[in-house]
Design an enzyme around this catalytic site. Structure first.
Site, mmCIF file in Angstrom:
data_model
loop_
_atom_site.group_PDB
_atom_site.id
_atom_site.type_symbol
_atom_site.label_atom_id
_atom_site.label_comp_id
_atom_site.label_asym_id
_atom_site.label_seq_id
_atom_site.Cartn_x
_atom_site.Cartn_y
_atom_site.Cartn_z
ATOM 1 C CG ASP A 104 36.337 45.123 46.754
ATOM 2 O OD1 ASP A 104 36.379 46.133 47.467
ATOM 3 O OD2 ASP A 104 35.363 44.348 46.685
HETATM 4 N N1 URA Z 1 31.220 46.270 45.150
HETATM 5 C C1 URA Z 1 32.110 45.354 45.562
HETATM 6 O O1 URA Z 1 31.771 44.414 46.269
HETATM 7 N N2 URA Z 1 33.392 45.487 45.186
HETATM 8 C C2 URA Z 1 33.827 46.480 44.377
HETATM 9 O O2 URA Z 1 35.013 46.539 44.054
HETATM 10 C C3 URA Z 1 32.888 47.419 43.948
HETATM 11 C C4 URA Z 1 31.586 47.297 44.354
#
Ligand code: URA
Length: 270
Positions: A104
């Site tokens: 993310d």
């Molecule tokens: N899980 C998440 O919620 N975000 C990420 O960036 C990676 C795994």
């Protein structure tokens, strides 16, 4: 064997037409000899190819590790926001470079970048059970009972069932040790949230073998905890190099490229 024009276009990152033009103009050499035939065949990695006096990288694929900072998108290109590929130094750039797996925008840590689609598929396919390890800080006190919920393979809010995952609740000290001495991003986080006491948050490590959308955040929501800070620290047996500052990128060694693919199947059994 590859055509010379295709090799030049791909490895020097230029349109095929331009490659043909340069070859016909005598600006391309193979092992020091001028080659003027765009259709000529060669095994790129076995030769030294130069274009307009510059040697080009003829290795079939490249593999990099990047320490992703917050606010950067984990995609190849974006018209507005900086991407992980934008952080790759010009000397490492290649056509077709992409992040093998998504983090993310607000997640930091290890991203593997490559131009090798088969390799990325092997890293990401849930069938290969390559565990990805994350350190997280979550709001509130995570109870020990959550460990079993993660290990059993939990159901997300949209009824998607996850494969078994491993949750470990860490002391602050252990969390810092596993964070490879990276106090900087954690200190920024603490400042941002001005957390007064340990009871207000928990430090955890979570290992998952899939890469579902917001998976860690959604898994933590299921057990009632909001993720405040998230960092990927390992993919398979490849761990984030603590010497790599946020935003920095370096090439993986052959041993590291193989280590990332190593499955850690016994993980959930412990
Ligand atoms: N899980 C998440 O919620 N975000 C990420 O960036 C990676 C795994």
């Amino acid at each position: 064997m590859e055509r010379l024009d295709k090799t030049v276009a791909q490895l020097a990152d230029m349109p095929r037409k331009q490659a043909v033009h340069l070859i016909r103009a005598g600006r391309v050499t193979v092992d020091g000899e001028v080659w003027r035939t765009p259709e000529a065949k060669l095994e790129p990695a076995a030769h030294v190819v130069s274009v307009a006096g510059h040697v080009i990288d003829t290795q079939p694929h490249r593999y990099y590790m990047l320490n992703k900072p917050q606010g950067v998108l984990c995609v190849s290109r974006d018209p507005k926001v900086k991407t992980v590929v934008d952080l790759v130094p010009p000397a490492f750039r290649r056509r077709g470079l992409f992040p093998a797996g998504r983090l993310d925008k607000d997640t930091v840590g290890l991203v593997v970048l490559t131009d090798d689609g088969d390799y990325a598929h092997r890293l990401l396919s849930p069938k290969k059970a390559v565990f990805k390890r994350y350190l997280a800080v979550v709001a509130g006190e995570m109870p020990q009972t959550a460990v079993e919920t993660f290990a059993a393979g939990m159901e997300l809010e949209d009824e998607t069932r996850c494969l078994p995952a491993k949750l470990q609740i860490l002391s602050c000290e252990e969390f810092m040790n596993r964070n490879g001495g990276d106090f900087a991003s954690f200190a920024t986080f603490l400042e941002e949230y001005t957390i007064p006491s340990m009871a207000d948050y928990s430090c955890v490590e979570i290992a998952i073998q899939e890469g579902r959308y917001h998976q860690i955040k959604r898994m933590c929501e299921v057990v009632g905890h909001k993720v405040l800070w998230l960092k990927r620290v390992a993919v398979g047996d490849l761990t984030l190099d603590p010497a790599l500052a946020e935003g920095e990128c370096r090439e993986l060694t052959a041993a590291e490229t193989a280590a990332a693919l190593r499955s850690v199947e016994e993980f959930c059994a412990s």
